[in-house]
Design a protein around this motif. Structure first.
Motif, PDB file in Angstrom:
ATOM      1  N   TYR A 295      34.047 -73.410 -10.409  1.00  0.00           N
ATOM      2  CA  TYR A 295      33.229 -72.235 -10.731  1.00  0.00           C
ATOM      3  C   TYR A 295      31.875 -72.660 -11.281  1.00  0.00           C
ATOM      4  N   GLY A 296      30.861 -71.852 -10.988  1.00  0.00           N
ATOM      5  CA  GLY A 296      29.529 -72.169 -11.465  1.00  0.00           C
ATOM      6  C   GLY A 296      28.740 -70.938 -11.840  1.00  0.00           C
ATOM      7  N   PHE A 297      27.738 -71.146 -12.690  1.00  0.00           N
ATOM      8  CA  PHE A 297      26.722 -70.136 -12.962  1.00  0.00           C
ATOM      9  C   PHE A 297      25.650 -70.323 -11.906  1.00  0.00           C
ATOM     10  N   SER A 298      25.203 -69.238 -11.308  1.00  0.00           N
ATOM     11  CA  SER A 298      24.225 -69.359 -10.229  1.00  0.00           C
ATOM     12  C   SER A 298      23.119 -68.332 -10.362  1.00  0.00           C
ATOM     13  N   GLY A 299      21.988 -68.638  -9.762  1.00  0.00           N
ATOM     14  CA  GLY A 299      20.841 -67.742  -9.719  1.00  0.00           C
ATOM     15  C   GLY A 299      19.860 -68.237  -8.674  1.00  0.00           C
ATOM     16  N   ARG A 300      18.860 -67.439  -8.387  1.00  0.00           N
ATOM     17  CA  ARG A 300      17.858 -67.829  -7.386  1.00  0.00           C
ATOM     18  C   ARG A 300      17.092 -69.068  -7.845  1.00  0.00           C
ATOM     19  N   PHE A 301      16.972 -70.025  -6.950  1.00  0.00           N
ATOM     20  CA  PHE A 301      16.246 -71.263  -7.238  1.00  0.00           C
ATOM     21  C   PHE A 301      14.799 -70.987  -7.629  1.00  0.00           C
ATOM     22  N   ASP A 302      14.184 -69.998  -6.999  1.00  0.00           N
ATOM     23  CA  ASP A 302      12.759 -69.729  -7.216  1.00  0.00           C
ATOM     24  C   ASP A 302      12.482 -68.807  -8.401  1.00  0.00           C
ATOM     25  N   SER A 303      13.492 -68.540  -9.233  1.00  0.00           N
ATOM     26  CA  SER A 303      13.328 -67.629 -10.359  1.00  0.00           C
ATOM     27  C   SER A 303      13.341 -68.362 -11.697  1.00  0.00           C
ATOM     28  N   PRO A 304      12.191 -68.461 -12.366  1.00  0.00           N
ATOM     29  CA  PRO A 304      12.185 -69.070 -13.702  1.00  0.00           C
ATOM     30  C   PRO A 304      13.139 -68.357 -14.664  1.00  0.00           C
ATOM     31  N   LEU A 305      13.304 -67.034 -14.501  1.00  0.00           N
ATOM     32  CA  LEU A 305      14.234 -66.284 -15.347  1.00  0.00           C
ATOM     33  C   LEU A 305      15.672 -66.761 -15.121  1.00  0.00           C
ATOM     34  N   ALA A 306      16.052 -67.021 -13.881  1.00  0.00           N
ATOM     35  CA  ALA A 306      17.399 -67.521 -13.595  1.00  0.00           C
ATOM     36  C   ALA A 306      17.617 -68.871 -14.273  1.00  0.00           C
ATOM     37  N   TRP A 307      16.637 -69.760 -14.184  1.00  0.00           N
ATOM     38  CA  TRP A 307      16.753 -71.069 -14.844  1.00  0.00           C
ATOM     39  C   TRP A 307      16.964 -70.885 -16.344  1.00  0.00           C
ATOM     40  N   LYS A 308      16.190 -69.988 -16.958  1.00  0.00           N
ATOM     41  CA  LYS A 308      16.307 -69.760 -18.400  1.00  0.00           C
ATOM     42  C   LYS A 308      17.658 -69.154 -18.762  1.00  0.00           C
ATOM     43  N   ARG A 309      18.081 -68.147 -18.026  1.00  0.00           N
ATOM     44  CA  ARG A 309      19.357 -67.485 -18.333  1.00  0.00           C
ATOM     45  C   ARG A 309      20.524 -68.456 -18.216  1.00  0.00           C
TER      46      ARG A 309
END
Length: 184
Positions: free
Chosen positions: A5-19
Motif C-alpha cells: 500500500y502507498g500514499f499517492s498523488g499527482r507528480f506535478d502537484s507541489p500540494l501532493a508532495w507536501k500532503r
C-alpha cells in the motif's frame, strides 16, 4: 499499489508532495518514487539510461523495479532526490495503469506508513491510522508483499540500492544507500 500500500498523488502537484510528506511525519526528506504508465512517461521527466543500465530497465519493466534516473533540467529541484535524480516504477496493475494513463502524469507514491514504522498491509489498518486525512482509499486487499527493488540507473552500470521483491543479479560490491526512495 501492486507491491505494498502507498500514499499517492499527482507528480506535478507541489500540494501532493507536501500532503504526503505531512502524512509520513517528521522532517520527511527521503526521496519518493513515482509510478508511470510506461518508459515514455518516465523519460518526459528523466534521462533514459544507457549501457547495462538500459538493459536492466528493459528486462524488468513493467514490474517491481524502481529505477533511479537523472532528472531533466525542467523538473523542479524540490521534486528531485540526491544528485538531481527521480525514481520511477512501471506498475503491473491494470487499475494503476489505467489511472496513470487517465491522469497523463506520473503518480507520486510512497509506502503507507509514518516514517520509521513498517508499511501498513491492510485497508483497515490504513483507514484506522490515516482515514480522516485521506481524500480516497482504494481497497487492494491484504498486501503483505515486499517493496520494490531499487536500482540506480544513472550510470552505464546499474547499482543496487535496495533489495526488494525482484532479484536482479548484480555485483556483490553494490551497496545500499541511505538516500533510497521509500515506497512501493
Amino acid at each position: 499499489t501492486d507491491t505494498i500500500y502507498g500514499f499517492s498523488g499527482r507528480f506535478d502537484s507541489p500540494l501532493a508532495w507536501k500532503r504526503i510528506r505531512d502524512l509520513k511525519g517528521s522532517d520527511r526528506s527521503a526521496p519518493m518514487l513515482s509510478l508511470v504508465a510506461g518508459p515514455e512517461m518516465a523519460f518526459q521527466y528523466a534521462e533514459p539510461p544507457h549501457g547495462a543500465s538500459y538493459e536492466i530497465l528493459i528486462k524488468y519493466w513493467p514490474g517491481p523495479l524502481t529505477a533511479v534516473l537523472r532528472a531533466r533540467p525542467h523538473v523542479p529541484t524540490e521534486f528531485c532526490g540526491p544528485g538531481d535524480t527521480l525514481s520511477f516504477r512501471w506498475a503491473v496493475s491494470p487499475f494503476l495503469h489505467d489511472l496513470i494513463t487517465g491522469l497523463g502524469e506520473p503518480l507520486l507514491s510512497t509506502s503507507a506508513n509514518r516514517t520509521g514504522e513498517p508499511p501498513l498491509c491492510s485497508f483497515e489498518a490504513i483507514e484506522r491510522s490515516f482515514g480522516r486525512h485521506l481524500n480516497a482509499l482504494v481497497d487492494g486487499g491484504d498486501l503483505r508483499g515486499r517493496a520494490s527493488t531499487v536500482v540506480d540507473l544513472t550510470g552505464n552500470q546499474p547499482i543496487l540500492l535496495r533489495q526488494g521483491s525482484l532479484l536482479i543479479p548484480l555485483d556483490e560490491e553494490d551497496a545500499s544507500d541511505p538516500g533510497t526512495p521509500e515506497g512501493p
